[in-house]
Design a protein around this motif. Structure first.
Motif, short mmCIF file in Angstrom:
data_model
loop_
_atom_site.label_atom_id
_atom_site.label_comp_id
_atom_site.label_asym_id
_atom_site.label_seq_id
_atom_site.Cartn_x
_atom_site.Cartn_y
_atom_site.Cartn_z
N LEU A 3 0.82 -1.00 0.07
CA LEU A 3 -0.13 0.04 0.13
C LEU A 3 1.01 1.32 0.07
N SER A 4 2.05 1.29 0.71
CA SER A 4 2.76 2.33 0.86
C SER A 4 3.42 2.82 -0.76
N GLN A 5 3.47 1.81 -1.70
CA GLN A 5 4.00 2.05 -2.89
C GLN A 5 2.82 2.74 -3.75
N LEU A 6 1.67 2.60 -3.70
CA LEU A 6 0.67 3.00 -4.41
C LEU A 6 0.39 4.55 -4.26
N VAL A 7 0.54 5.05 -5.76
CA VAL A 7 0.37 6.72 -5.86
C VAL A 7 -1.03 7.08 -5.94
N PRO A 8 -1.09 8.29 -5.65
CA PRO A 8 -2.49 9.19 -5.54
C PRO A 8 -3.07 9.12 -6.67
N GLY A 9 -4.26 8.65 -6.48
CA GLY A 9 -5.39 8.35 -7.77
C GLY A 9 -5.49 6.88 -8.16
N LYS A 10 -4.49 5.95 -7.68
CA LYS A 10 -4.76 4.58 -8.10
C LYS A 10 -5.43 4.00 -6.90
N CYS A 11 -5.89 2.75 -7.31
CA CYS A 11 -6.64 1.94 -6.53
C CYS A 11 -5.80 0.35 -6.43
N GLY A 12 -6.29 -0.33 -5.48
CA GLY A 12 -5.89 -1.34 -5.13
C GLY A 12 -6.73 -2.22 -4.34
N ILE A 13 -6.44 -3.60 -4.31
CA ILE A 13 -7.48 -4.39 -3.59
C ILE A 13 -6.63 -5.17 -2.37
N ILE A 14 -6.98 -5.11 -1.17
CA ILE A 14 -5.99 -5.46 0.00
C ILE A 14 -6.10 -6.98 -0.15
N LYS A 15 -5.11 -7.66 -0.15
CA LYS A 15 -4.62 -9.04 -0.12
C LYS A 15 -4.24 -9.62 1.32
N THR A 16 -3.35 -9.02 1.77
CA THR A 16 -3.23 -9.48 3.43
C THR A 16 -2.70 -8.21 3.97
N VAL A 17 -2.96 -8.20 5.46
CA VAL A 17 -2.64 -7.53 6.20
C VAL A 17 -1.60 -8.01 7.38
N GLY A 18 -0.31 -7.27 7.44
CA GLY A 18 0.88 -7.78 8.19
C GLY A 18 1.09 -7.19 9.54
N GLY A 19 1.94 -7.29 10.04
CA GLY A 19 2.51 -6.31 11.22
C GLY A 19 2.40 -7.38 12.39
N GLU A 20 2.79 -6.76 13.72
CA GLU A 20 2.67 -7.40 14.85
C GLU A 20 1.30 -7.46 15.43
N ASP A 21 0.97 -8.41 16.45
CA ASP A 21 -0.30 -8.58 17.01
C ASP A 21 -1.09 -7.09 16.92
N ALA A 22 -0.60 -6.35 17.80
CA ALA A 22 -1.36 -5.27 18.07
C ALA A 22 -1.60 -4.12 16.85
N LEU A 23 -0.72 -4.12 16.13
CA LEU A 23 -0.71 -3.17 14.94
C LEU A 23 -1.51 -3.77 13.96
N ARG A 24 -1.42 -5.21 13.91
CA ARG A 24 -2.29 -5.83 12.79
C ARG A 24 -3.80 -5.70 13.39
N HIS A 25 -4.10 -5.90 14.38
CA HIS A 25 -5.47 -5.82 15.02
C HIS A 25 -5.94 -4.48 14.83
N HIS A 26 -5.11 -3.45 15.00
CA HIS A 26 -5.36 -1.88 14.74
C HIS A 26 -5.77 -1.64 13.27
N LEU A 27 -4.96 -2.22 12.44
CA LEU A 27 -5.33 -2.00 11.00
C LEU A 27 -6.38 -3.08 10.51
N LEU A 28 -6.76 -4.12 11.17
CA LEU A 28 -8.12 -4.49 10.67
C LEU A 28 -9.31 -4.03 11.30
#
Length: 95
Positions: A3-28
C-alpha cells in the motif's frame, strides 16, 4: 505491491494485512481487511502520511503502517468503487 507504494489516484485490493499482533489488529479494526478496495487520495508533501479512501470513508495512515498492507492490482487501477462520492475525480463515478 505494498500500500505504501501506491501513488495518489490509483486503487488496489487488499490481499493481506501484516504487522505485529497489536498493529495488525489495529489495522483490521480500521477497516483494512482482505478483499477491500482502497484508493490513495493524496499524500503529504514529504510522503507521510497518506490519505486513503475505503468503504466510503477517508483514513489517514502513516507510510510505515501502510507498508504492512499487501495489495493486488485490479484490472483497471483507475476505476474502483472504493469511494462513495457521487462524482469522484479519480474513479470518474457519476461522469
Amino acid at each position: 505491491m505494498k500500500l505504501s507504494q501506491l501513488v495518489p489516484g490509483k486503487c488496489g485490493i487488499i490481499k493481506t494485512v501484516g504487522g505485529e499482533d497489536a498493529l495488525r489488529h489495529h489495522l483490521l479494526d480500521m477497516g483494512l481487511t482482505p478483499g477491500t478496495q482502497i484508493l490513495v487520495r493524496k499524500t503529504a508533501p514529504l510522503g507521510d502520511p497518506m490519505e486513503l479512501n475505503l468503504r466510503g470513508y477517508e483514513l489517514t495512515l502513516r507510510r510505515d503502517d501502510a507498508d504492512k498492507v499487501e495489495l493486488e492490482q485490479p484490472e483497471n487501477p483507475y476505476a474502483c468503487s472504493a469511494c462513495s462520492a457521487a462524482a469522484c475525480p479519480y474513479c470518474k463515478r457519476g461522469a
